[in-house]
Design a protein around this motif. Structure first.
Motif, short mmCIF file in Angstrom:
data_model
loop_
_atom_site.label_atom_id
_atom_site.label_comp_id
_atom_site.label_asym_id
_atom_site.label_seq_id
_atom_site.Cartn_x
_atom_site.Cartn_y
_atom_site.Cartn_z
N ARG A 113 -5.04 8.22 15.22
CA ARG A 113 -5.84 7.03 14.92
C ARG A 113 -4.92 5.81 14.76
NH1 ARG A 113 -9.09 4.50 15.65
NH2 ARG A 113 -10.90 3.78 14.48
N VAL A 114 -3.80 6.03 14.08
CA VAL A 114 -2.84 4.94 13.85
C VAL A 114 -2.27 4.46 15.18
CG1 VAL A 114 -0.54 4.48 12.92
CG2 VAL A 114 -2.29 5.54 11.49
N ASN A 168 3.49 2.12 7.18
CA ASN A 168 2.60 1.09 6.63
C ASN A 168 1.18 1.30 7.11
OD1 ASN A 168 3.52 -1.48 5.03
ND2 ASN A 168 5.29 -0.76 6.17
N ILE A 169 1.03 1.53 8.42
CA ILE A 169 -0.33 1.67 8.94
C ILE A 169 -0.93 3.00 8.50
CG2 ILE A 169 -1.76 1.56 11.02
CD1 ILE A 169 0.32 -0.22 12.27
N MET A 170 -0.08 4.04 8.40
CA MET A 170 -0.57 5.31 7.87
C MET A 170 -1.11 5.13 6.45
SD MET A 170 -0.57 7.97 9.85
CE MET A 170 -0.18 9.63 9.33
N LEU A 171 -0.48 4.24 5.68
CA LEU A 171 -0.98 4.00 4.32
C LEU A 171 -2.38 3.40 4.35
CD1 LEU A 171 2.25 3.07 2.51
CD2 LEU A 171 0.44 4.44 1.52
N GLU A 211 0.31 -6.21 9.28
CA GLU A 211 -0.57 -6.25 8.12
C GLU A 211 -2.03 -6.15 8.55
OE1 GLU A 211 -0.70 -9.70 5.65
OE2 GLU A 211 -0.69 -8.52 3.82
N LEU A 212 -2.35 -6.80 9.65
CA LEU A 212 -3.71 -6.68 10.19
C LEU A 212 -3.98 -5.23 10.57
CD1 LEU A 212 -6.35 -8.02 11.16
CD2 LEU A 212 -5.23 -8.43 13.35
N GLY A 213 -2.97 -4.58 11.17
CA GLY A 213 -3.12 -3.19 11.56
C GLY A 213 -3.37 -2.29 10.36
N ARG A 215 5.11 -2.51 -3.23
CA ARG A 215 4.15 -3.57 -3.53
C ARG A 215 2.92 -2.96 -4.19
NH1 ARG A 215 6.18 -8.10 -3.52
NH2 ARG A 215 5.92 -9.60 -1.83
N ASP A 216 2.89 -2.95 -5.51
CA ASP A 216 1.80 -2.19 -6.13
C ASP A 216 0.42 -2.83 -5.92
OD1 ASP A 216 2.48 -4.24 -7.80
OD2 ASP A 216 2.61 -3.04 -9.62
N LEU A 217 0.36 -4.17 -5.83
CA LEU A 217 -0.94 -4.79 -5.62
C LEU A 217 -1.51 -4.43 -4.26
CD1 LEU A 217 -1.05 -8.40 -7.07
CD2 LEU A 217 -2.25 -6.33 -7.78
N ALA A 218 -0.65 -4.49 -3.23
CA ALA A 218 -1.10 -4.13 -1.88
C ALA A 218 -1.50 -2.66 -1.86
CB ALA A 218 0.00 -4.42 -0.87
N ALA A 219 -0.80 -1.82 -2.61
CA ALA A 219 -1.14 -0.41 -2.67
C ALA A 219 -2.55 -0.23 -3.23
CB ALA A 219 -0.12 0.36 -3.51
N ALA A 220 -2.86 -0.96 -4.30
CA ALA A 220 -4.19 -0.87 -4.90
C ALA A 220 -5.26 -1.30 -3.90
CB ALA A 220 -4.26 -1.73 -6.16
N VAL A 221 -4.95 -2.35 -3.13
CA VAL A 221 -5.91 -2.86 -2.15
C VAL A 221 -6.13 -1.86 -1.02
CG1 VAL A 221 -6.19 -4.66 -0.41
CG2 VAL A 221 -5.51 -5.27 -2.71
N MET A 222 -5.12 -1.00 -0.78
CA MET A 222 -5.27 0.04 0.24
C MET A 222 -5.99 1.28 -0.30
SD MET A 222 -4.19 -0.81 3.18
CE MET A 222 -4.76 -2.47 2.95
N GLY A 223 -6.44 1.22 -1.53
CA GLY A 223 -7.22 2.32 -2.07
C GLY A 223 -6.42 3.31 -2.90
#
Lengths: 355, 255
Positions: free
Chosen positions: B131-132, B98-101, B161-163, A214-222
C-alpha cells in the motif's frame, strides 16, 4: 531501514518481493557473515581460558541490559536513571521466588522480566507530562525508592545481607560452570538482539521512534503517546529484569550493591558510548564498558612492575577515566562506536577507489 | 452530505482570542479552502479539528460523532489526518518508515508478534508495504524511498508528509499550507496531487493556502477568516467579489 553489514558488498542485488526486500540478512554475504559469527561464539569457550569465558558472560548480561535501556533512551527518546534498580527487581524476584516460594530458576526467569516490566511501566507513567531533565529526576526517584524498599523490606529481601541462591541446573549441567552458563547467557543474549532488531522494523518499534522524533506528529498519526511511552518503559525494564535475573544466576549472591545508581549511570554510559538508537551500538557499548576496567587493571599491573606508584594511581583514576571517555564521545562522536564502525565500513566499501 | 460540523467554536490563549464563535460545515468529497491574513486563526482551526488544541467552547461533530473531547490519536483512528505548515516528519527515519507510520492505525502487530517477526507481523508488514509503495508511486518519490527524510530537500519533504497523511487513508485530510515556500513548478505538482487525491480517493480536504490563484483553481468552496472569525463563505467566484473579503485583504477605501 536496511542494516549495512561490514565489508559486505551488496551491489548488483535485486529483489522480487517485498518480503525479500525487507529481510535483515539481505545479501548472501551477510547471511554467511552472521553464520560465521554464530559459529565463532559456539566454539569460543573451547579455546579460551575460564577467566576469558567469565568476562564474555558478563558482557552478555550487560548487552541485554544495554539493549533494554537503548530501547527506552535511544529509540523512544525518553530517559531513565533507574535501569539498575529495574535489574535489581529482576534479580530479587528470582531470589525470592527460588528461595522463599520454591520455584525453579527457569520458571522464575520470565517472571523476573514481567515483574520488572510492571514496575518499570508504573514509573513510566509520569513520562506523558515530564520531559528531559524532569523525567530524569522522576526516574532517579524510581531508583531511590526501589533500592530503599530492597534495603528496608528485610523480611522479604534479607536487607543488606542479600539472598544466596543455588546455581540453576539444567539436567546434569550446572550453571555454576562458566562454560554452561556461557551457552545459556549467549542464547538469551542472541534472542534479545534478534527480538530488538525485529521490533524496530515492525509497527510498535516504528511507533517508538516516531515518539522520539516528533511526538505531536506521532499523536496525529494515531499513536497513543501515553500507551507507547509506558510500553517502552515496560519493555526496557523487562530486558533489565532478565539481565538482573541472569546476573543473579551468575553471581549467586544477590545484594543491593549490584543495582545502585552507579550501575544505572554505567548503563547510560554504555549506550552513549555504543550509540543511541542502535542495536549494534548497545553491544559495542556493553563490551567496551565491561572490558575497560579489566583493561585498565592489566595496564596498571604492567606499568606497576617497574613504576609501583602508577598502578595505584591508574586504578583510582578509573572513574575519572569513565567520565572523560563519555565527555569525549559526546563531543567527537555523539552517535557512538556504532557510527565510528559504520564510517570505517563506508570507507572500505569503496576503498581503494574512494573518490 | 455533511462530514464535519463545527458549531460555535471558540479558542482563547490567555487574553488572546484565537477563534471566536466559528461555525463551519464541510461536505463529503469537497475541497474547502480556508484563507485569511496572517494570525486570522486558520491553523488554530485545524489544530482544534484534529485535537492538538482543546477548544474553549463549541462542538465538533465528525461523521455524526461528537469528537470535541477526543485526543488526537482517537481522531486519527476515526479518519482525520493532516500535514503541517512547518514540516513535522520523523526526520531520522527513512521515507518508507515515515509513510509506514501513516499505516499505523491499520496495522495490528504488537510488541511480542513484532519482536518475533514471523508469520503474522511479517505478513502485515508486507501487505502494508504494498500500500505504501502505491503512495510512493503516486507521489513520484521512488528514488528517495530509503533516504532519511532529514536529508531531503524541502519540496520533497512536503511531498513525503503528504504521503504519510495519505497512508492513513483519511476521510478528512487537513492540509496546512502545502505549497508554502515552493516555486511555481513545485506548486503546480502539488496542486495536481491534491486534485488527483480528490478524484481517485474522493478524500474530503480542508486546505489552508495563501496563493489565491491555487485557491481559486483547486477549491470547491472557500471560507475566509479574519481576527479569529469567519467573515465569508462561498464559491471561489462569490468570495472574489465579496466586499468584506476585499476589505479584510486590502483595507477600507478612504473617502
Amino acid at each position: 531501514m536496511r542494516p549495512k553489514f561490514p565489508f559486505v558488498m551488496d551491489c548488483g542485488l535485486f529483489t522480487t518481493s517485498y518480503q525479500e526486500d525487507m529481510a535483515v540478512l539481505f545479501s548472501p554475504a551477510a547471511k554467511i557473515k552472521v553464520a560465521a559469527i554464530i559459529a565463532f561464539f559456539l566454539v569460543l569457550p573451547y579455546f579460551v581460558s575460564p577467566y576469558f569465558i567469565s568476562v564474555v558472560n558478563l558482557i552478555a548480561i550487560a548487552v541485554i541490559g544495554a539493549l533494554g535501556l537503548n530501547i527506552l533512551v535511544g529509540f523512544t527518546g525518553q530517559i531513565s536513571i533507574g535501569h539498575g534498580a529495574f535489574m535489581g527487581v529482576g534479580a530479587y524476584t528470582v531470589g525470592i521466588l527460588t528461595t522463599k516460594v520454591g520455584l525453579s530458576y527457569w520458571a522464575a526467569l520470565p517472571l523476573a522480566g514481567i515483574m520488572a516490566a510492571m514496575v518499570g511501566a508504573v514509573f513510566g507513567i509520569p513520562s506523558l507530562r515530564l520531559k528531559g531533565l524532569y523525567l530524569a529526576i522522576a526516574t532517579l526517584a524510581a531508583q531511590v525508592i526501589i533500592v530503599y524498599t530492597i534495603i528496608h523490606w528485610t523480611s522479604l529481601t534479607n536487607g543488606s545481607a542479600g539472598i544466596v541462591i543455588d546455581a540453576p541446573r539444567l539436567g546434569s549441567a550446572s550453571m555454576a560452570d562458566d562454560r554452561n552458563f556461557y551457552y545459556f547467557a549467549m542464547l538469551l543474549c542472541l534472542t534479545a538482539i534478534v527480538c530488538t532488531v525485529n521490533l524496530f522494523r515492525s509497527r510498535v518499534g516504528r511507533a517508538f521512534m516516531a515518539v522520539r522524533d516528533r511526538d505531536l506528529a506521532a499523536a496525529v498519526m494515531g499513536i497513543n503517546l501515553l500507551k507507547y511511552k509506558v510500553m517502552s518503559f515496560g519493555l526496557s525494564a523487562f530486558y533489565a529484569g532478565i539481565a538482573g535475573a541472569l546476573l543473579a544466576a551468575y553471581l549467586r549472591v544477590i545484594t543491593v550493591e549490584n543495582f545502585t545508581v552507579e550501575v544505572s549511570i554505567q548503563y547510560l554510559a554504555m549506550i552513549i558510548i555504543g550509540g543511541l538508537g542502535s542495536v549494534m551500538g548497545s553491544i559495542y557499548g556493553a563490551a567496551f564498558m565491561t572490558l575497560l576496567p579489566i583493561f585498565l587493571r592489566s595496564a596498571a599491573d604492567f606499568f606497576g612492575s617497574f613504576l609501583p606508584n602508577i598502578a595505584h594511581f591508574l586504578l583510582s583514576m578509573q572513574t575519572a577515566l569513565f567520565g572523560l571517555i563519555i565527555i569525549l564521545f559526546l563531543i567527537f562522536e555523539p552517535e557512538g562506536l556504532a557510527k565510528l564502525w559504520k564510517d570505517i565500513k563506508e570507507y572500505f566499501r569503496l576503498w581503494p577507489f574512494s573518490y | 452530505m455533511k462530514l464535519l460540523g463545527i458549531s460555535e467554536l471558540s479558542l482563547h490563549f490567555g487574553g488572546v482570542t484565537a477563534l471566536f464563535n466559528v461555525s463551519l460545515e464541510v461536505n463529503k468529497g469537497e475541497i474547502l479552502a480556508v484563507i485569511g491574513p496572517n494570525g486570522a486563526g486558520k491553523t488554530s482551526l485545524l489544530n482544534c479539528i484534529n485535537g492538538l488544541y482543546r477548544q474553549g467552547s463549541g462542538r465538533i461533530v465528525f461523521r455524526g460523532r461528537d469528537i470535541s473531547r477526543f485526543p488526537p490519536h482517537k481522531r486519527a483512528m476515526l479518519g482525520i489526518s493532516r500535514t503541517f505548515q512547518n514540516i513535522e516528519l520523523f526526520k531520522h527515519l527513512t521515507v518508507l518508515e515515515n509513510i509506514m507510520l501513516g499505516r499505523h492505525i491499520h496495522m495490528r502487530s504488537g510488541i511480542i508478534s513484532g519482536s518475533i517477526y514471523w508469520g503474522f507481523a511479517q505478513r502485515g508488514e508486507v501487505m502494508h508495504r504494498r500500500r505504501v509503495e502505491e503512495i510512493i508511486d503516486f507521489l513520484e518519490i521512488e528514488s528517495v524511498r530509503r533516504k532519511p527524510v532529514g536529508t531531503l530537500p524541502y519540496g520533497l519533504q512536503k511531498r513525503v508528509e503528504l504521503g504519510r497523511a495519505l497512508a492513513l487513508e483519511p476521510e478528512l485530510l487537513l492540509l496546512d499550507e502545502p505549497m508554502a515556500g515552493m516555486n511555481t513548478e513545485e506548486k503546480e505538482d502539488m496542486a495536481r496531487f491534491i486534485l488527483d487525491i480528490a478524484e481517485e480517493w474522493g478524500t474530503t480536504m480542508i486546505l489552508i493556502e495563501h496563493d489565491m490563484g491555487v485557491v481559486m483553481d483547486v477549491s470547491d468552496r472557500v471560507a475566509v477568516f479574519d481576527f479569529g472569525q469567519k467573515i465569508a463563505e462561498g464559491s471561489p467566484v462569490e468570495i472574489q467579489h465579496n466586499p468584506r473579503v476585499i476589505e479584510a485583504y486590502l483595507g477600507h477605501q478612504a473617502g
